[in-house]
Design an enzyme around this catalytic site. Structure first.
Site, PDB file in Angstrom:
ATOM      1  N   ARG A  14     -15.885 -14.777  -9.682  1.00  0.00           N
ATOM      2  CA  ARG A  14     -15.410 -13.395  -9.580  1.00  0.00           C
ATOM      3  C   ARG A  14     -16.550 -12.417  -9.306  1.00  0.00           C
ATOM      4  O   ARG A  14     -16.409 -11.485  -8.544  1.00  0.00           O
ATOM      5  CB  ARG A  14     -14.735 -12.970 -10.883  1.00  0.00           C
ATOM      6  CG  ARG A  14     -13.438 -13.663 -11.102  1.00  0.00           C
ATOM      7  CD  ARG A  14     -12.737 -13.168 -12.336  1.00  0.00           C
ATOM      8  NE  ARG A  14     -11.511 -13.911 -12.470  1.00  0.00           N
ATOM      9  CZ  ARG A  14     -10.392 -13.635 -11.804  1.00  0.00           C
ATOM     10  NH1 ARG A  14     -10.359 -12.602 -11.003  1.00  0.00           N
ATOM     11  NH2 ARG A  14      -9.326 -14.376 -11.948  1.00  0.00           N
ATOM     12  N   HIS A  21      -0.076   1.872 -13.047  1.00  0.00           N
ATOM     13  CA  HIS A  21       0.673   0.757 -13.631  1.00  0.00           C
ATOM     14  C   HIS A  21       2.135   1.171 -13.758  1.00  0.00           C
ATOM     15  O   HIS A  21       2.428   2.283 -14.215  1.00  0.00           O
ATOM     16  CB  HIS A  21       0.100   0.409 -15.003  1.00  0.00           C
ATOM     17  CG  HIS A  21       0.782  -0.749 -15.645  1.00  0.00           C
ATOM     18  ND1 HIS A  21       0.610  -2.049 -15.215  1.00  0.00           N
ATOM     19  CD2 HIS A  21       1.688  -0.806 -16.650  1.00  0.00           C
ATOM     20  CE1 HIS A  21       1.364  -2.853 -15.952  1.00  0.00           C
ATOM     21  NE2 HIS A  21       2.033  -2.116 -16.828  1.00  0.00           N
ATOM     22  N   GLY A  49       0.772  -1.239   0.000  1.00  0.00           N
ATOM     23  CA  GLY A  49       0.000   0.000   0.000  1.00  0.00           C
ATOM     24  C   GLY A  49       0.802   1.287   0.000  1.00  0.00           C
ATOM     25  O   GLY A  49       0.356   2.284   0.569  1.00  0.00           O
ATOM     26  N   SER A  50       1.947   1.306  -0.685  1.00  0.00           N
ATOM     27  CA  SER A  50       2.699   2.570  -0.677  1.00  0.00           C
ATOM     28  C   SER A  50       1.995   3.641  -1.524  1.00  0.00           C
ATOM     29  O   SER A  50       2.005   4.823  -1.174  1.00  0.00           O
ATOM     30  CB  SER A  50       4.148   2.363  -1.135  1.00  0.00           C
ATOM     31  OG  SER A  50       4.221   2.113  -2.506  1.00  0.00           O
ATOM     32  N   GLU A  57       5.507   7.130  -9.134  1.00  0.00           N
ATOM     33  CA  GLU A  57       4.109   6.712  -8.897  1.00  0.00           C
ATOM     34  C   GLU A  57       3.503   7.519  -7.749  1.00  0.00           C
ATOM     35  O   GLU A  57       2.367   7.985  -7.821  1.00  0.00           O
ATOM     36  CB  GLU A  57       4.049   5.220  -8.548  1.00  0.00           C
ATOM     37  CG  GLU A  57       4.466   4.301  -9.680  1.00  0.00           C
ATOM     38  CD  GLU A  57       4.305   2.826  -9.310  1.00  0.00           C
ATOM     39  OE1 GLU A  57       3.324   2.465  -8.665  1.00  0.00           O
ATOM     40  OE2 GLU A  57       5.196   2.028  -9.679  1.00  0.00           O
TER      41      GLU A  57
HETATM   42  C1  GAR Z   1       2.909  -0.551  -7.688  1.00  0.00           C
HETATM   43  O1  GAR Z   1       4.188  -0.456  -8.237  1.00  0.00           O
HETATM   44  C2  GAR Z   1       1.863  -0.521  -8.772  1.00  0.00           C
HETATM   45  O2  GAR Z   1       2.213   0.306  -9.846  1.00  0.00           O
HETATM   46  C3  GAR Z   1       1.823  -1.971  -9.196  1.00  0.00           C
HETATM   47  O3  GAR Z   1       1.913  -2.691  -7.995  1.00  0.00           O
HETATM   48  C4  GAR Z   1       2.676  -1.930  -7.070  1.00  0.00           C
HETATM   49  C5  GAR Z   1       1.891  -1.838  -5.772  1.00  0.00           C
HETATM   50  O4  GAR Z   1       2.691  -1.263  -4.774  1.00  0.00           O
HETATM   51  N1  GAR Z   1       0.638  -2.262  -9.908  1.00  0.00           N
HETATM   52  C6  GAR Z   1       0.583  -3.092 -10.953  1.00  0.00           C
HETATM   53  O5  GAR Z   1       1.546  -3.721 -11.365  1.00  0.00           O
HETATM   54  C7  GAR Z   1      -0.771  -3.198 -11.609  1.00  0.00           C
HETATM   55  N2  GAR Z   1      -0.679  -3.784 -12.913  1.00  0.00           N
HETATM   56  P1  GAR Z   1       2.042  -0.560  -3.512  1.00  0.00           P
HETATM   57  O6  GAR Z   1       1.148  -1.602  -2.854  1.00  0.00           O
HETATM   58  O7  GAR Z   1       3.215  -0.221  -2.653  1.00  0.00           O
HETATM   59  O8  GAR Z   1       1.278   0.628  -3.997  1.00  0.00           O
END
Ligand code: GAR
Length: 221
Positions: free
Chosen positions: A71, A115, A17-18, A180
């Site tokens: 789903r 993404h 969850g960053s 991000e």
């Molecule tokens: C992030 O890097 C996000 O861009 C990626 O998962 C990570 C989650 O990190 N998402 C994908 O790859 C979706 N296709 P987080 O839990 O620290 O936000």
């Protein structure tokens, strides 16, 4: 901006969850046009749940595993929760579950995803590995509206980094992740304030401030 005017946002997570944290922190700023009203995880052990709770955000776990391959049944439970919480916008933030066209339709034009690549390049998994293997010199991240097709949909915002000659998957991932954390809150601000509209599958953005418009990599000295 009063709380009643703010868009009510639910963040869907599966892990650390960053990006969720970046959204929560940004939304604390006065005048931010959205409030994080709910965090939902499909995994009970997602690290982000604890962080959200520490920020005083309501959290819910709807485990997807018990629903197996059904789903839609999982998504109906999710939809009920979002409706009961009067959610206006959904942000997917590392939510590792494919969504059905039915659920996507419920949130058409109101659900964002982040993404870790410059879409439409590198849809799917292992984006940093693949970018390094291809030797691309510029890589980055994309915030986009969610459509039934995976990692597609109108692009709201992108951020790029130069790929360094000595980058590893870890060093590149870390720089992209920092991007991000910058673009997801900025994109949410833009969308929640009504600054974008979707035209023929393309996101049109109200004029914004000047941006650095060139990133050339490698820099030749
Ligand atoms: C992030 O890097 C996000 O861009 C990626 O998962 C990570 C989650 O990190 N998402 C994908 O790859 C979706 N296709 P987080 O839990 O620290 O936000």
């Amino acid at each position: 901006m009063s709380d009643t005017e703010k868009r009510r946002v639910a963040i869907l997570i599966s892990g650390r969850g960053s990006n969720m944290t970046a959204l929560i922190e940004a939304a604390k700023a006065q005048g931010f046009p959205a409030e994080i009203a709910l965090v939902v995880s499909n995994k009970a052990d997602a690290g982000g749940l604890k962080i959200a709770a520490q920020h005083g955000i309501t959290t819910t776990v709807i485990e997807s595993r018990p629903f197996g391959t059904d789903r839609e049944a999982f998504e109906r439970a999710l939809q009920d929760k979002l409706t009961a919480s009067r959610i206006d916008l959904v942000c997917l933030a590392g939510f590792l579950r494919l969504l059905t066209p039915w659920f996507v339709k419920q949130w058409e034009g109101r659900m964002l995803n982040i993404h870790p690549a410059l879409l439409p390049a590198y849809r799917g998994l292992h984006t940093h590995e693949r970018a390094l293997a291809d030797g691309v010199k510029i890589h980055g991240a994309t915030v986009h509206f969610v459509v039934p097709e995976m990692d597609a949909g109108p692009i709201v915002m992108q951020g790029a980094v130069a790929v360094r000659a000595d980058d590893t998957v870890e060093t590149l991932a870390a720089r992209v992740l920092a991007v991000e954390h910058q673009i997801y809150p900025d994109a949410l601000r833009l969308v929640a304030s009504g600054g974008v509209r979707i035209e023929n599958g393309v996101c049109r953005t109200r004029a914004t401030g000047p941006a650095d418009d060139r990133l050339i990599s490698p820099a030749v000295i």
